[in-house]
Scaffold this active site. Structure first.
Site, short mmCIF file in Angstrom:
data_model
loop_
_atom_site.label_atom_id
_atom_site.label_comp_id
_atom_site.label_asym_id
_atom_site.label_seq_id
_atom_site.Cartn_x
_atom_site.Cartn_y
_atom_site.Cartn_z
N VAL A 167 -9.23 -73.54 -20.06
CA VAL A 167 -8.46 -72.58 -20.98
C VAL A 167 -9.27 -71.21 -21.01
CG1 VAL A 167 -7.57 -72.13 -22.89
CG2 VAL A 167 -7.75 -74.56 -22.40
N GLU A 224 0.98 -70.23 -10.23
CA GLU A 224 0.58 -71.57 -9.64
C GLU A 224 1.39 -71.78 -8.39
OE1 GLU A 224 -1.54 -73.83 -10.54
OE2 GLU A 224 -2.20 -73.47 -12.57
N LYS A 239 -2.83 -76.59 -21.36
CA LYS A 239 -4.08 -76.24 -22.18
C LYS A 239 -3.74 -76.43 -23.65
CE LYS A 239 -4.23 -72.38 -18.88
NZ LYS A 239 -3.82 -71.25 -18.38
N1 LIG Z 1 -7.24 -70.10 -9.49
C1 LIG Z 1 -7.60 -69.64 -10.67
O1 LIG Z 1 -7.91 -68.41 -11.03
C2 LIG Z 1 -7.86 -70.73 -11.76
C3 LIG Z 1 -7.89 -70.34 -13.16
C4 LIG Z 1 -8.11 -71.24 -14.01
C5 LIG Z 1 -8.32 -72.78 -13.58
N2 LIG Z 1 -8.05 -72.99 -12.28
C6 LIG Z 1 -8.33 -74.53 -12.15
O2 LIG Z 1 -9.02 -74.61 -10.93
C7 LIG Z 1 -8.87 -75.62 -9.92
C8 LIG Z 1 -9.06 -75.18 -8.60
O3 LIG Z 1 -8.23 -74.17 -8.43
P1 LIG Z 1 -8.14 -73.27 -6.97
O4 LIG Z 1 -7.50 -71.98 -7.08
O5 LIG Z 1 -9.42 -73.33 -6.66
O6 LIG Z 1 -7.10 -74.25 -6.12
P2 LIG Z 1 -7.11 -74.30 -4.64
O7 LIG Z 1 -7.45 -73.17 -4.21
O8 LIG Z 1 -5.79 -74.81 -4.23
O9 LIG Z 1 -8.14 -75.56 -4.10
C9 LIG Z 1 -8.02 -76.87 -4.31
C10 LIG Z 1 -9.07 -77.67 -3.85
O10 LIG Z 1 -8.71 -78.96 -3.88
C11 LIG Z 1 -8.67 -79.59 -2.71
N3 LIG Z 1 -8.26 -80.98 -2.91
C12 LIG Z 1 -6.99 -81.10 -3.43
N4 LIG Z 1 -6.66 -82.51 -3.58
C13 LIG Z 1 -8.05 -83.13 -3.46
C14 LIG Z 1 -8.09 -84.50 -3.20
N5 LIG Z 1 -7.43 -85.55 -3.59
N6 LIG Z 1 -9.70 -84.79 -2.85
C15 LIG Z 1 -10.33 -83.71 -2.41
N7 LIG Z 1 -10.13 -82.49 -2.60
C16 LIG Z 1 -9.01 -82.24 -2.89
C17 LIG Z 1 -8.08 -79.07 -1.81
O11 LIG Z 1 -8.52 -79.13 -0.49
P3 LIG Z 1 -7.45 -78.46 0.76
O12 LIG Z 1 -7.72 -77.06 0.50
O13 LIG Z 1 -8.30 -78.95 1.98
O14 LIG Z 1 -6.05 -78.88 0.42
C18 LIG Z 1 -8.91 -77.51 -2.13
O15 LIG Z 1 -10.25 -77.53 -1.55
C19 LIG Z 1 -7.14 -75.95 -10.38
O16 LIG Z 1 -7.26 -77.23 -11.17
C20 LIG Z 1 -6.70 -74.80 -11.26
O17 LIG Z 1 -5.82 -75.34 -12.25
C21 LIG Z 1 -7.78 -72.19 -11.41
#
Ligand SMILES: NC(=O)c1ccc[n+]([C@@H]2O[C@H](COP(=O)([O-])OP(=O)(O)OC[C@H]3O[C@@H](n4cnc5c(N)ncnc54)[C@H](OP(=O)(O)O)[C@@H]3O)[C@@H](O)[C@H]2O)c1
Length: 367
Positions: A167, A224, A239
């Site tokens: 959050v 998202e 959240k």
């Molecule tokens: N981005 C932000 O600013 C932000 C802010 C707060 C919270 N978050 C949270 O942080 C988390 C990550 O965000 P992100 O932006 O880094 O997401 P992202 O860029 O979409 O990365 C997700 C990662 O998870 C991998 N993945 C998905 N399913 C999987 C599985 N079953 N086994 C193994 N690996 C798996 C993906 O692999 P592939 O790439 O190979 O598909 C990728 O490496 C999310 O939960 C998001 O809600 C993000």
């Protein structure tokens, strides 16, 4: 103590975290005596590798960012795993039993959120704790869907489960409550906790259509991947559930949060509210009604001088009502990947401090 890190998910947040750890390595060592190395990385489409002697995390970032497969990180003792978080935890049990036994292994979970069931992240966290790893995550799902169970499991395993990034990115919400508000009872909260919807409502006040405003947020990479998670209120509901479960000792999931999003709202209504000196905001709430804790997410018309009404663009804010301090507000004025990656860093330092016999303690005031 050298911590071994295993990444499940190596997307935007995890890769920014690797860069940040590199930028801060000297400071972390001199100020906190902190050191870590990466022993495993698991993705869905870029492969998965493990090496209990340490992997080149910076090279892994380059490989993933250029669209390659982590198999390219070949080297002595490096094994290729199935690209599946649960199989990666199995791989850790076989390849790094001593780090698990000594409580030095930390799984950094940053996969994506499936708001219907909290998977795959909740399963990853459960398996990691069962294997003897600590868990740090930026994912809302485990704490929104299964906080009580995972907290109990972590306690039984004598391991830590930390989730500051769930959050308001790295802005201290859970740390604030855990570290600085001892003996407080949280009686309720209300907050603007989703950046996309706040920005969309702002742009609609200025005359943009809902779809124009949403397209801007997608273009900026803030919405998202599936924008319905934001505009239908699912992200805010997750959240709210996380806040209720942790701050109010509740036992809810995002599915039990009464939820209305902003998808059906048109520009004319947003502008009419503004013309009356009020502002429409998507507000997440938790409140105690007798013995029941009720969570909700809904667009609310707020008076113009309400703290939450004044949050422009992607700014977030949370007002926590307490028995002893009255209301306490936390504001997030800047958001992005760096702020989320910083949440992982604070959790990791907190964990390191606890393992070294106390809080995250500075060893020296200077770098
Ligand atoms: N981005 C932000 O600013 C932000 C802010 C707060 C919270 N978050 C949270 O942080 C988390 C990550 O965000 P992100 O932006 O880094 O997401 P992202 O860029 O979409 O990365 C997700 C990662 O998870 C991998 N993945 C998905 N399913 C999987 C599985 N079953 N086994 C193994 N690996 C798996 C993906 O692999 P592939 O790439 O190979 O598909 C990728 O490496 C999310 O939960 C998001 O809600 C993000």
């Amino acid at each position: 103590m050298m911590l071994d890190l295993a990444f499940i998910g190596f997307g935007n947040v995890a890769r920014r975290f690797v860069g940040m750890m590199d930028e801060k390595a000297r400071l972390l060592k001199s100020r906190y005596g902190f050191a870590c190395r990466t022993v495993a990385i698991c993705t869905r489409r870029h492969g998965a590798v493990i090496n209990p002697g340490g992997l080149d995390a910076a090279r892994a970032v380059e490989i993933v960012e250029s669209g390659g497969s982590l198999d390219m990180l070949s080297g002595e003792r490096t094994s290729v795993l199935a690209p599946c978080g649960l199989r990666a935890v199995d791989g850790l049990k076989k390849a790094a039993p001593s780090a698990l036994e000594q409580g030095r292994l930390v799984v950094i979970e940053t996969t994506v959120l499936d708001v219907r069931n909290g998977e795959p992240a909740t399963g990853h966290v459960r398996a990691a704790l069962e294997s003897g790893a600590h868990v740090v995550t930026a994912n809302k799902a485990p704490v929104a869907f299964a906080y009580g169970e995972l907290r109990g499991l972590a306690t039984r395993q004598n391991r830590m489960f930390l989730f500051e990034g769930a959050v308001m990115d790295g802005i201290p919400v859970f740390n604030l409550w855990r570290e600085t508000l001892p003996a407080i009872t949280v009686t309720g909260f209300r907050g603007v906790v989703n950046s996309t919807t706040n920005h969309v409502l702002d742009r609609m006040e200025a005359g943009a259509s809902f779809f124009e405003a949403l397209a801007e947020m997608q273009g900026a990479g803030i919405a998202e991947a599936d924008p319905s998670l934001d505009v239908d209120g699912w992200d805010a509901a997750a959240k709210a559930a996380a806040l209720i479960n942790v701050l109010m000792n509740g036992n809810v999931t995002p599915l039990s949060i009464a939820r209305t999003g902003i998808a059906g709202i048109d520009t004319a209504r947003v502008r009419a509210v503004r013309a009356r000196g009020r502002r429409l905001r998507l507000v997440a709430r938790g409140e105690r009604r007798e013995s029941v804790i009720v969570g909700s997410v809904a667009p609310i018309e707020l008076p113009g001088d309400d703290l939450l009404a004044g949050l422009e663009g992607t700014r977030n804010g949370l007002i926590i009502d307490t028995d002893l301090l009255g209301s306490v507000a936390v504001l997030q004025l800047d958001s992005g990947l760096t702020q989320t990656a910083y949440a992982l860093l604070t959790d990791l330092l907190h964990l390191h401090g606890a393992l070294c016999g106390g809080r995250p303690r500075a060893l020296a005031a200077e770098d």
